[in-house]
Write a protein that holds these residues in place. Structure first.
Motif, mmCIF file in Angstrom:
data_model
loop_
_atom_site.group_PDB
_atom_site.id
_atom_site.type_symbol
_atom_site.label_atom_id
_atom_site.label_comp_id
_atom_site.label_asym_id
_atom_site.label_seq_id
_atom_site.Cartn_x
_atom_site.Cartn_y
_atom_site.Cartn_z
ATOM 1 N N LEU A 44 0.862 -1.198 0.000
ATOM 2 C CA LEU A 44 0.000 0.000 0.000
ATOM 3 C C LEU A 44 0.895 1.244 0.000
ATOM 4 O O LEU A 44 1.769 1.377 0.855
ATOM 5 C CB LEU A 44 -0.931 0.010 1.215
ATOM 6 C CG LEU A 44 -2.013 -1.082 1.233
ATOM 7 C CD1 LEU A 44 -2.831 -1.012 2.526
ATOM 8 C CD2 LEU A 44 -2.949 -0.964 0.027
ATOM 9 N N TYR A 45 0.666 2.125 -0.959
ATOM 10 C CA TYR A 45 1.487 3.327 -1.111
ATOM 11 C C TYR A 45 0.604 4.562 -1.246
ATOM 12 O O TYR A 45 -0.476 4.503 -1.815
ATOM 13 C CB TYR A 45 2.386 3.225 -2.358
ATOM 14 C CG TYR A 45 3.472 2.199 -2.177
ATOM 15 C CD1 TYR A 45 4.704 2.555 -1.639
ATOM 16 C CD2 TYR A 45 3.251 0.864 -2.506
ATOM 17 C CE1 TYR A 45 5.691 1.605 -1.435
ATOM 18 C CE2 TYR A 45 4.235 -0.098 -2.305
ATOM 19 C CZ TYR A 45 5.454 0.288 -1.773
ATOM 20 O OH TYR A 45 6.425 -0.655 -1.559
ATOM 21 N N LEU A 224 -14.360 -6.317 -3.040
ATOM 22 C CA LEU A 224 -13.837 -5.143 -3.733
ATOM 23 C C LEU A 224 -13.384 -5.609 -5.112
ATOM 24 O O LEU A 224 -12.691 -6.613 -5.232
ATOM 25 C CB LEU A 224 -12.631 -4.563 -2.984
ATOM 26 C CG LEU A 224 -12.857 -4.217 -1.518
ATOM 27 C CD1 LEU A 224 -11.695 -3.367 -1.017
ATOM 28 C CD2 LEU A 224 -14.162 -3.463 -1.341
ATOM 29 N N ARG A 256 -10.126 2.880 -9.158
ATOM 30 C CA ARG A 256 -9.358 2.110 -8.211
ATOM 31 C C ARG A 256 -9.788 0.644 -8.251
ATOM 32 O O ARG A 256 -10.981 0.351 -8.354
ATOM 33 C CB ARG A 256 -9.638 2.701 -6.822
ATOM 34 C CG ARG A 256 -8.536 2.633 -5.799
ATOM 35 C CD ARG A 256 -7.229 3.254 -6.173
ATOM 36 N NE ARG A 256 -7.117 4.685 -6.047
ATOM 37 C CZ ARG A 256 -6.733 5.323 -4.945
ATOM 38 N NH1 ARG A 256 -6.409 4.655 -3.867
ATOM 39 N NH2 ARG A 256 -6.640 6.634 -4.924
ATOM 40 N N PHE A 258 -8.573 -3.430 -6.376
ATOM 41 C CA PHE A 258 -7.948 -3.980 -5.162
ATOM 42 C C PHE A 258 -7.604 -5.450 -5.362
ATOM 43 O O PHE A 258 -8.433 -6.218 -5.852
ATOM 44 C CB PHE A 258 -8.919 -3.861 -3.978
ATOM 45 C CG PHE A 258 -9.255 -2.443 -3.612
ATOM 46 C CD1 PHE A 258 -10.120 -1.703 -4.395
ATOM 47 C CD2 PHE A 258 -8.687 -1.835 -2.504
ATOM 48 C CE1 PHE A 258 -10.416 -0.383 -4.074
ATOM 49 C CE2 PHE A 258 -8.984 -0.524 -2.171
ATOM 50 C CZ PHE A 258 -9.843 0.206 -2.956
ATOM 51 N N ASN A 260 -5.689 -8.562 -3.033
ATOM 52 C CA ASN A 260 -5.043 -8.903 -1.766
ATOM 53 C C ASN A 260 -3.811 -9.759 -2.044
ATOM 54 O O ASN A 260 -3.788 -10.951 -1.751
ATOM 55 C CB ASN A 260 -6.056 -9.618 -0.882
ATOM 56 C CG ASN A 260 -5.638 -9.644 0.565
ATOM 57 O OD1 ASN A 260 -4.621 -9.075 0.941
ATOM 58 N ND2 ASN A 260 -6.423 -10.324 1.376
ATOM 59 N N GLU A 261 -2.761 -9.156 -2.590
ATOM 60 C CA GLU A 261 -1.565 -9.886 -3.015
ATOM 61 C C GLU A 261 -0.964 -10.664 -1.856
ATOM 62 O O GLU A 261 -1.020 -10.238 -0.697
ATOM 63 C CB GLU A 261 -0.520 -8.912 -3.565
ATOM 64 C CG GLU A 261 -0.935 -8.207 -4.853
ATOM 65 C CD GLU A 261 -0.825 -9.095 -6.073
ATOM 66 O OE1 GLU A 261 -0.232 -10.198 -5.964
ATOM 67 O OE2 GLU A 261 -1.341 -8.707 -7.141
ATOM 68 N N ARG A 272 -1.547 -3.654 -3.456
ATOM 69 C CA ARG A 272 -2.853 -4.196 -3.074
ATOM 70 C C ARG A 272 -3.992 -3.265 -3.474
ATOM 71 O O ARG A 272 -5.159 -3.625 -3.362
ATOM 72 C CB ARG A 272 -2.855 -4.474 -1.569
ATOM 73 C CG ARG A 272 -2.027 -5.717 -1.249
ATOM 74 C CD ARG A 272 -1.872 -5.962 0.239
ATOM 75 N NE ARG A 272 -1.397 -7.323 0.467
ATOM 76 C CZ ARG A 272 -0.686 -7.707 1.522
ATOM 77 N NH1 ARG A 272 -0.367 -6.831 2.448
ATOM 78 N NH2 ARG A 272 -0.299 -8.950 1.657
ATOM 79 N N GLU A 273 -3.656 -2.060 -3.867
ATOM 80 C CA GLU A 273 -4.679 -1.090 -4.267
ATOM 81 C C GLU A 273 -4.062 -0.238 -5.350
ATOM 82 O O GLU A 273 -2.943 0.257 -5.179
ATOM 83 C CB GLU A 273 -5.054 -0.236 -3.049
ATOM 84 C CG GLU A 273 -6.039 0.847 -3.365
ATOM 85 C CD GLU A 273 -6.530 1.602 -2.133
ATOM 86 O OE1 GLU A 273 -6.343 1.131 -0.993
ATOM 87 O OE2 GLU A 273 -7.086 2.689 -2.324
ATOM 88 N N THR A 275 -4.657 2.195 -9.305
ATOM 89 C CA THR A 275 -5.527 2.859 -10.267
ATOM 90 C C THR A 275 -5.349 2.195 -11.626
ATOM 91 O O THR A 275 -4.238 2.005 -12.084
ATOM 92 C CB THR A 275 -5.187 4.350 -10.333
ATOM 93 O OG1 THR A 275 -5.417 4.922 -9.049
ATOM 94 C CG2 THR A 275 -6.045 5.067 -11.356
#
Lengths: 659, 659
Positions: A44-45, A224, A256, A258, A260-261, A272-273, A275
């Motif tokens: 997540l960044y 998601l 966006r 998603f 869940n790597e 994990r999220e 664009t």
């Protein structure tokens, strides 16, 4: 283009230094680990001001390049999705990666990444061991000591030619292995968790969708979305109607998604999220030509096709897209058209064309329903990275949702020429049949209705001769007469054609493109390896022009306001840097931010209404009246002139260099 | 502005017809229920092409109006958030609504909405019953029959004046009630589920965050953010550094947020997933003035302050913001500055200023830490709707995250004038004290260190006279001598000031603004109630110009391309409508889409290079050479001229009206 001045600068004086780039990206807050003060969460960044702006500019160009130019229909659909949608699409069953666990620590690893990392490390060790061979023992030891410093745990091991080439083949086909096969590879090649040296478990599937629950009762599971595509498909009927019932057309969405790597570790490349920007182009399955294909036919692409990969090679073919489609390497014109449009977009935002290739999916890698699929892969320090996928998904998506919901998702086309057919048609006297055969009547009707043309003609012949015997079910026979049944040749006219369109889907990972672009743009000045520069094209640079007053003295304020306002009116995004530091330091900071141009306001500006113009890559400075400089910068930023032309228009500034 | 032609058109010929507007929005796919073919999910909506475009234009203007003009730092942070962040922020404990359950069906309702709906219905019934009084019985019966058709279950009931005014007061204070109070209201006023007539349970809290889990082990709970704000706060240190350590500054973010609403039923106004735009403006808690406040000081706003609401009234005060801040109605200049900037933004995108007010939060409604909070409320068919919140959140957010993580989140400011202070300072001879008092020494030191200036001076006086007695703990006394302790006046110099900034937070619900704008823009032509028009300002209209060729004949193609290309070069978004229907129908469709201008290409265009220009609201047509018309449209769209000026520049077209 502003960046054609490049030729005058040696950007290769220092080899690419990833640590320096990463330090720059963090220092200037392009992006940073999300929740950093909480210790962060892998994958997540957050984007800071320059990263947000760079991303917004890439997206803005994407919108122009695709949506506006090709008149696509933009949609904006929800992330939260009820479970039945992903059950129908197959994501609940199949949107998974294979994971293995460290048998002792329980650490979770992605199976294919583990195989890749271990085999690549062994191949690298092999090369190194061979290079060491024949060197004096002292040099060998020194090299190994250095190696240890680099935290390589084991000494490099030489592999036999056979094993090395076996590894090469495995790596070339890596995306094609099933979970069982990955497990076999781990056993056969003794692949362990490199961090611990422990063995790993059999691969298990892990679904990559984040699960949640909709509403207060907990009774409505939701996910998601892992891609934006389903939102397009579910609105197909509305979009078709919006397009006046005509196809081909395309919907497009930026949003966006998603995933869940399992254990994301590759910076912005595996998150994990993220664009995405996705296009769903709907075509007639019987006609996948593209109206504008002739405009792109001669563009040459690097194509790494399926057969080349099966042969264990990764050397792409350079082909004109027209030829690739003619030879059947690329399945159809529409797919080919999009490959070129993707190529053009990536080059425009600043991707190095020498580090861009299109790789075709192999059989197992591709979804079972897909007709063809190509990834635009960009080379960066992590290797070749999928940044755009482009698949012909056939009629799969619309069909599965239609089946699940019972709602027709199809195109009705008025036929120019109605299709006229003649066929033998039975007409029953149901009363007579019922009277004669009672409860067997229904089965008899059904049997006759199920007959093909040949069967009906045979029956017709027998009826003409008196009685026809029909066999129902498992051999029960019933005699029919022409009073009960007539068979006649009738004419049918079909004036509407109904079909489920096929979907060609180009799908862009914006973060991956953005990160690759940062790597391709980064270099360091010859005179100082720490003076990093991001040579971002003006088109996507976060700020186009830096306005630098010589000092923070108030007397500059009116001029700063004037120049700012003129840039604003010209539609050029400029920023003032009146911070309390030297002009040189302010320019160095903006080289790191990728700002292509700078203008300096000094005492000469106050007296003569002139200002100097600095170009980022060459650091060359020109000078001219304020209005002339603004005009030149505007044309530079808009790509109407290049730096060479700017130099013809404005004299070189001979004063002190504002490095 | 293009819409100043409005004065010439009667937009009030028909009363607002919500059903007609909703039909239009669905037919033209502005938005639609998400997962419609799956039966839909309450509170989730997809935007189609015109809705996406309208939303993108509103966001683009937001970015210009706030981020660019006020030099804000844009960020783009993640939706998925680990649980500790929302534990610290208080969301896990408190981000909840009160829900009640139907005691028989188990249906879940939001408690405050239930009270509001029931009391409003009773007040409406009361008015109706009073209106019926005195009418002949026949008319009364007819009115009641009609009422039944409208699915009103009960006949209107007259209320006593006392009860009616009690209801009014409850409604005015509705946002101020706790769960217990809502439960009491339901009991006292016999409020039942109107859909079933059953009673409801005691209110229970329901947390509105969607929960999920991060990573493959299931050990890391996470939530989808219900607002974008935490992403700003967690990056405060990086943002401050990016801004060269200076405050005030603001961060800004546009992004998706999620709230698991209990039973959303108000279209786009109450949704489970939505786009927000949020600003976090960081100020010195001791100086909340704003640099640009003088520019907005005289703007008059409708302010419904706290005291007015407590008095049971909803009539706002019209005040200049400068006066409101001076009188302490609005807490500070920065808050006041943003209220005006919000007002200006909303008006610019097309909100009717007569239907816009700012309502101050009441005590219970406001977060306990907040210094002041105002909502920009827009009136629409659902009533007054909160569309923007603007709160002074004090130092709450940065403080809680700093406490939880142990990371400093504060500003260090070099003081221009170091603060020089003198104070009495004890100096101990610890050895001597230890020798004399043994285990009591530590307590003695602590007691002396805890003395204030007065205490130290007293001690100093006693020491000068020989022995000073110090009382420790619960009355134990120890004699001190000047060998053990010296008290001297010393000078201290502080050159850095550290403080946690306060946060002013304007927070925009884009979907609510968009929906209200659609209501404010909608009207129907006098001659036909079904001919709906959306008078969207050019600034946000999905398409600015419609290019309408007289027919689909190929001879128009070169001219269509020429005109399209010229609009594109002028930066004006135009669309061609060459569908196979009459020009009138094509214009009617674009009136529904809110397209402000249309140009018609006919045979005269081919011969004379002229085209006609149609204005949406008046349907008036002008004519001129193609290039002149394009220039006029460009200036109209950019707001440089109005329609009156366009009429001066181009002659009125006297040919057939393309209605």
């Amino acid at each position: 283009m502003a960046t054609t001045a490049v030729a005058e600068v040696d950007k290769t004086a220092h080899p690419f230094d990833k640590a320096n780039l990463e330090a720059l990206l963090s220092r200037r807050f392009f992006y940073a680990p999300a929740f950093e003060i909480y210790g962060g969460v892998a994958g997540l960044y957050d984007y800071g001001p320059p990263g947000s702006s760079l991303q917004a500019n890439i997206i803005s160009e994407w919108r122009k390049h695709f949506i506006i130019r090709d008149h696509m229909l933009e949609v904006d659909t929800t992330v939260m999705t009820p479970a039945p949608v992903f059950e129908a699409s197959g994501h609940v069953a199949r949107f998974a990666d294979w994971m293995v666990k460290d048998t002792k620590t329980g650490e979770v690893l992605r199976a294919d990444h583990l195989v890749k990392n271990v085999l690549e490390a062994r191949l690298a060790g092999n090369l190194e061991a061979r290079a060491l061979d024949g060197q004096p023992e002292v040099a060998k030891a020194a090299a190994l000591t250095k190696k240890k410093k680099d935290e390589q745990k084991n000494a490099p091991v030489k592999l036999s030619d056979e094993v090395a080439s076996q590894y090469e083949v495995i790596l070339a086909k890596l995306d094609d292995y099933s979970g069982t096969e990955l497990g076999e590879l781990c056993r056969t090649h003794e692949i362990e968790n490199p961090a611990t040296g422990n063995g790993v478990s059999e691969p298990q599937q892990f679904n990559l969708m984040f699960a949640s629950s909709i509403g207060p009762t907990g009774q409505h599971p939701g996910y998601l979305r892992p891609e934006t595509a389903q939102g397009h498909f579910l609105n197909f009927n509305r979009l078709l109607e919006f397009n006046n019932g005509r196809i081909p057309f395309a919907s497009a969405q930026i949003g966006r998604s998603f995933r869940n790597e399992i254990s994301p570790r590759a910076g912005l490349l595996r998150v994990r999220e993220f664009t995405m920007a996705e296009i769903e182009h709907y075509v007639d399955p019987e006609d996948k030509r593209h109206e504008h294909f002739h405009e792109v036919r001669n563009v040459v692409l690097s194509l790494l096709d399926r057969d080349t990969q099966y042969a264990g090679s990764t050397v792409p073919k350079k082909l004109r897209i027209g030829d690739a489609v003619n030879k059947g390497i690329v399945a159809n014109e529409t797919l080919g058209y999009f490959l070129v449009r993707i190529y053009e977009f990536l080059i425009k935002v600043g991707i190095n064309p020498m580090r861009l290739r299109f790789r075709q999916h192999m059989a197992n890698e591709m979804a079972h329903y897909a007709a063809d699929c190509w990834d635009a892969e960009i080379h960066n320090s992590y290797g070749w990275t999928e940044c755009v996928g482009c698949a012909d998904r056939a009629a799969y998506d619309l069909s599965v949702h239609s089946t699940r919901t019972g709602q027709a998702l199809l195109v009705r086309q008025a036929l120019k020429e109605p299709i006229v057919t003649e066929k033998e048609t039975p007409e029953f006297n149901k009363k007579a049949i019922g009277k004669t055969f009672g409860k067997d009547a229904a089965a008899i009707l059904k049997t006759v209705e199920g007959l093909d043309e040949v069967g009906l003609l045979k029956l017709k012949g027998e009826l003409a001769q008196g009685t026809a015997v029909i066999t129902v079910g498992e051999g029960q026979e019933f005699p029919l007469t022409s009073e009960m049944l007539k068979i006649e040749r009738k004419t049918f006219k079909q004036s509407i054609r109904e079909f489920v369109p096929n979907v060609i889907e180009p799908s862009f990972g914006i973060g991956r493109i953005l990160y690759s672009l940062l790597e391709h743009s980064y270099w360091a000045r010859k005179e100082d390896v720490d003076r990093g520069v991001l040579s971002l094209p003006s088109l996507v640079a976060p700020t186009k022009v830096l306005i630098v007053p010589l000092s923070a003295k108030e007397e500059f304020d009116p001029l700063i306001r004037e120049v700012s306002s003129k840039f604003r009116k010209a539609g050029i995004f400029a920023r003032v840097d009146d911070s309390n530091t030297s002009i040189g330091k302010r320019y160095a900071r903006n080289d790191e931010l990728g700002t292509p141009f700078g203008v300096t306001l000094d005492f000469a500006s106050l007296q003569n209404k002139t200002m100097t113009l600095r170009e980022r890559d060459t650091m060359m400075q020109l000078i001219g009246p304020i209005d002339d400089v603004i005009k030149v910068v505007t044309e530079l930023v808009e790509g109407d002139i290049d730096w060479a032309e700017a130099r013809r228009r404005l004299p070189v500034y001979e004063g002190v260099q504002a490095v």
